[in-house]
Design a protein around this motif. Structure first.
Motif, PDB file in Angstrom:
ATOM      1  N   ASP A  14       0.827  -1.202   0.000  1.00  0.00           N
ATOM      2  CA  ASP A  14       0.000   0.000   0.000  1.00  0.00           C
ATOM      3  C   ASP A  14       0.867   1.260   0.000  1.00  0.00           C
ATOM      4  OD1 ASP A  14      -2.366  -1.474   0.118  1.00  0.00           O
ATOM      5  OD2 ASP A  14      -2.305  -1.585   2.299  1.00  0.00           O
ATOM      6  N   VAL A  15       0.406   2.254  -0.764  1.00  0.00           N
ATOM      7  CA  VAL A  15       1.065   3.555  -0.835  1.00  0.00           C
ATOM      8  C   VAL A  15       0.013   4.630  -0.593  1.00  0.00           C
ATOM      9  CG1 VAL A  15       2.318   5.186  -2.295  1.00  0.00           C
ATOM     10  CG2 VAL A  15       2.778   2.735  -2.489  1.00  0.00           C
ATOM     11  N   ARG A  16       0.361   5.627   0.199  1.00  0.00           N
ATOM     12  CA  ARG A  16      -0.510   6.789   0.391  1.00  0.00           C
ATOM     13  C   ARG A  16       0.284   8.027  -0.009  1.00  0.00           C
ATOM     14  NH1 ARG A  16      -2.172   6.183   5.578  1.00  0.00           N
ATOM     15  NH2 ARG A  16      -3.946   4.994   4.802  1.00  0.00           N
ATOM     16  N   ALA A  17      -0.194   8.736  -1.028  1.00  0.00           N
ATOM     17  CA  ALA A  17       0.519   9.903  -1.544  1.00  0.00           C
ATOM     18  C   ALA A  17      -0.342  11.146  -1.431  1.00  0.00           C
ATOM     19  CB  ALA A  17       0.914   9.678  -2.996  1.00  0.00           C
ATOM     20  N   THR A  18       0.280  12.257  -1.055  1.00  0.00           N
ATOM     21  CA  THR A  18      -0.403  13.547  -0.994  1.00  0.00           C
ATOM     22  C   THR A  18      -0.041  14.365  -2.227  1.00  0.00           C
ATOM     23  OG1 THR A  18      -0.420  13.569   1.419  1.00  0.00           O
ATOM     24  CG2 THR A  18      -0.723  15.671   0.311  1.00  0.00           C
ATOM     25  N   VAL A  19      -1.061  14.781  -2.964  1.00  0.00           N
ATOM     26  CA  VAL A  19      -0.913  15.557  -4.198  1.00  0.00           C
ATOM     27  C   VAL A  19      -1.453  16.965  -3.956  1.00  0.00           C
ATOM     28  CG1 VAL A  19      -1.620  15.745  -6.610  1.00  0.00           C
ATOM     29  CG2 VAL A  19      -1.159  13.480  -5.622  1.00  0.00           C
ATOM     30  N   TRP A  20      -0.667  17.983  -4.313  1.00  0.00           N
ATOM     31  CA  TRP A  20      -1.093  19.382  -4.162  1.00  0.00           C
ATOM     32  C   TRP A  20      -1.574  19.940  -5.493  1.00  0.00           C
ATOM     33  CZ3 TRP A  20      -1.729  22.489  -0.012  1.00  0.00           C
ATOM     34  CH2 TRP A  20      -1.171  22.082   1.211  1.00  0.00           C
ATOM     35  N   THR A  21      -2.699  20.655  -5.460  1.00  0.00           N
ATOM     36  CA  THR A  21      -3.221  21.337  -6.645  1.00  0.00           C
ATOM     37  C   THR A  21      -3.558  22.779  -6.273  1.00  0.00           C
ATOM     38  OG1 THR A  21      -4.202  19.282  -7.472  1.00  0.00           O
ATOM     39  CG2 THR A  21      -4.983  21.342  -8.451  1.00  0.00           C
ATOM     40  N   SER A  22      -2.994  23.723  -7.007  1.00  0.00           N
ATOM     41  CA  SER A  22      -3.274  25.147  -6.797  1.00  0.00           C
ATOM     42  C   SER A  22      -3.871  25.715  -8.084  1.00  0.00           C
ATOM     43  CB  SER A  22      -1.996  25.908  -6.443  1.00  0.00           C
ATOM     44  OG  SER A  22      -1.408  25.377  -5.263  1.00  0.00           O
ATOM     45  N   ILE A  23      -5.080  26.309  -7.972  1.00  0.00           N
ATOM     46  CA  ILE A  23      -5.810  26.794  -9.141  1.00  0.00           C
ATOM     47  C   ILE A  23      -6.024  28.304  -9.028  1.00  0.00           C
ATOM     48  CG2 ILE A  23      -7.925  26.581 -10.518  1.00  0.00           C
ATOM     49  CD1 ILE A  23      -8.287  23.784  -9.366  1.00  0.00           C
ATOM     50  N   TYR A  24      -5.764  29.018 -10.125  1.00  0.00           N
ATOM     51  CA  TYR A  24      -5.921  30.460 -10.179  1.00  0.00           C
ATOM     52  C   TYR A  24      -6.767  30.811 -11.403  1.00  0.00           C
ATOM     53  CZ  TYR A  24      -1.972  29.822  -7.093  1.00  0.00           C
ATOM     54  OH  TYR A  24      -1.171  29.378  -6.078  1.00  0.00           O
ATOM     55  N   SER A  25      -7.538  31.883 -11.310  1.00  0.00           N
ATOM     56  CA  SER A  25      -8.420  32.241 -12.422  1.00  0.00           C
ATOM     57  C   SER A  25      -8.427  33.752 -12.620  1.00  0.00           C
ATOM     58  CB  SER A  25      -9.838  31.729 -12.172  1.00  0.00           C
ATOM     59  OG  SER A  25     -10.371  32.300 -10.986  1.00  0.00           O
ATOM     60  N   LYS A  26      -8.950  34.133 -13.795  1.00  0.00           N
ATOM     61  CA  LYS A  26      -8.993  35.545 -14.137  1.00  0.00           C
ATOM     62  C   LYS A  26     -10.232  35.813 -14.976  1.00  0.00           C
ATOM     63  CE  LYS A  26      -6.318  39.089 -16.611  1.00  0.00           C
ATOM     64  NZ  LYS A  26      -5.055  39.360 -17.348  1.00  0.00           N
ATOM     65  N   THR A  27     -10.920  36.894 -14.674  1.00  0.00           N
ATOM     66  CA  THR A  27     -12.065  37.324 -15.476  1.00  0.00           C
ATOM     67  C   THR A  27     -11.566  38.127 -16.660  1.00  0.00           C
ATOM     68  OG1 THR A  27     -13.524  37.385 -13.553  1.00  0.00           O
ATOM     69  CG2 THR A  27     -14.209  38.640 -15.482  1.00  0.00           C
ATOM     70  N   VAL A  28     -11.994  37.742 -17.862  1.00  0.00           N
ATOM     71  CA  VAL A  28     -11.540  38.427 -19.076  1.00  0.00           C
ATOM     72  C   VAL A  28     -12.749  38.933 -19.857  1.00  0.00           C
ATOM     73  CG1 VAL A  28      -9.442  37.055 -19.259  1.00  0.00           C
ATOM     74  CG2 VAL A  28     -11.525  36.287 -20.423  1.00  0.00           C
ATOM     75  N   ASP A  29     -12.496  39.904 -20.708  1.00  0.00           N
ATOM     76  CA  ASP A  29     -13.532  40.436 -21.595  1.00  0.00           C
ATOM     77  C   ASP A  29     -13.337  39.817 -22.971  1.00  0.00           C
ATOM     78  OD1 ASP A  29     -14.905  42.112 -23.521  1.00  0.00           O
ATOM     79  OD2 ASP A  29     -15.188  43.530 -21.873  1.00  0.00           O
ATOM     80  N   TYR A  30     -14.354  39.080 -23.420  1.00  0.00           N
ATOM     81  CA  TYR A  30     -14.265  38.431 -24.721  1.00  0.00           C
ATOM     82  C   TYR A  30     -15.552  38.673 -25.492  1.00  0.00           C
ATOM     83  CZ  TYR A  30     -13.710  34.836 -28.305  1.00  0.00           C
ATOM     84  OH  TYR A  30     -13.609  34.171 -29.501  1.00  0.00           O
ATOM     85  N   GLN A  31     -15.432  39.329 -26.631  1.00  0.00           N
ATOM     86  CA  GLN A  31     -16.570  39.650 -27.492  1.00  0.00           C
ATOM     87  C   GLN A  31     -17.677  40.371 -26.708  1.00  0.00           C
ATOM     88  OE1 GLN A  31     -17.802  36.067 -29.531  1.00  0.00           O
ATOM     89  NE2 GLN A  31     -16.028  36.134 -30.912  1.00  0.00           N
ATOM     90  N   GLY A  32     -17.255  41.317 -25.864  1.00  0.00           N
ATOM     91  CA  GLY A  32     -18.200  42.137 -25.131  1.00  0.00           C
ATOM     92  C   GLY A  32     -18.788  41.491 -23.893  1.00  0.00           C
ATOM     93  N   HIS A  33     -18.337  40.294 -23.539  1.00  0.00           N
ATOM     94  CA  HIS A  33     -18.838  39.610 -22.346  1.00  0.00           C
ATOM     95  C   HIS A  33     -17.682  39.343 -21.383  1.00  0.00           C
ATOM     96  CE1 HIS A  33     -22.742  38.881 -24.241  1.00  0.00           C
ATOM     97  NE2 HIS A  33     -22.090  38.446 -25.316  1.00  0.00           N
TER      98      HIS A  33
END
Length: 217
Positions: free
Chosen positions: A73-92
């Motif tokens: 048996d193996v137990r592994a810890t995985v890290w995930t970091s998520i970043y986002s940005k609001t953009v203007d595309y075709q007027g929206h």
């Protein structure tokens, strides 16, 4: 995202494990081998410069059984970091650009390579991790566009750019996805950015975020 756990924990390897007490328990089959990745993330300065904001940071334990002639048996810890940005595309305005930084333990067990992530190319990694970027919109018709190099964590790293299509407000739009992966400090790092293809400045922003990452954080 739903990880293929055997693929994540089966991988390309750094060094034989020392025979610590915990490792002896693993060898004897009386306890799991516990492995923990160190988090990777872009700098606060790069986030501020590019307009990205922290969306989610998680550490997940994944339990798996691997074959070494006998099951262990193996137990592994995985890290995930998520970043986002609001953009203007075709007027929206919409949350149209994302950046994901993932770190996974890179290891071998008694000389046995245990993690196929280390042997996967960027196209295979894209398929594995794409859902991290946006659970609500699938990306279809993905094709490779170009490859180049960036200096990340003091070394030149290979970067691939892909293009695909996703649906937004009932119409298809072109999406670019930039991805790199490499081993660093006993972890495998996967960095992915996605943004509407017409927004060339977001390509530059993704590259800046990649170049800025620190590991371990």
């Amino acid at each position: 995202m739903t990880y293929s756990r055997r693929r994540l924990l089966a991988a390309g390897a750094t060094g034989t494990l020392a025979l610590t007490a915990g490792c002896l328990d693993f060898v004897r089959g009386t306890g799991p081998l516990e492995l923990e990745a160190q988090r990777v993330a872009p700098t606060d300065e790069a986030l501020a410069e590019t307009g990205y904001e922290e969306s989610e940071i998680t550490d997940r334990s994944i339990d798996e059984t691997i074959e070494l002639g006998v099951e262990r048996d193996v137990r592994a810890t995985v890290w995930t970091s998520i970043y986002s940005k609001t953009v203007d595309y075709q007027g929206h305005e919409y949350e149209g650009s994302s950046f994901v930084a993932v770190s996974i333990p890179d290891y071998s067990v008694l000389g046995y390579s245990a993690n196929p992530i280390g042997n996967m190319d960027n196209e295979e990694l894209l398929e594995e991790f794409l859902d991290e970027l946006d659970d609500d919109h699938s990306v279809e018709n993905i094709t490779h566009q170009e490859s180049f190099s960036l200096d990340i964590l003091a070394e030149s790293r290979d970067v691939d750019v892909f293009e695909g299509e996703t649906e937004f407000r009932g119409e298809l739009i072109d999406i670019e996805i930039t991805l790199t992966s490499f081993s660093h400090e006993d972890d495998i790092l996967v960095l992915i950015g996605t943004y509407p293809a017409p927004l060339a400045e977001e390509s530059a922003n993704t590259e800046l975020l990649m170049e800025s990452v620190e590991h371990p954080v």
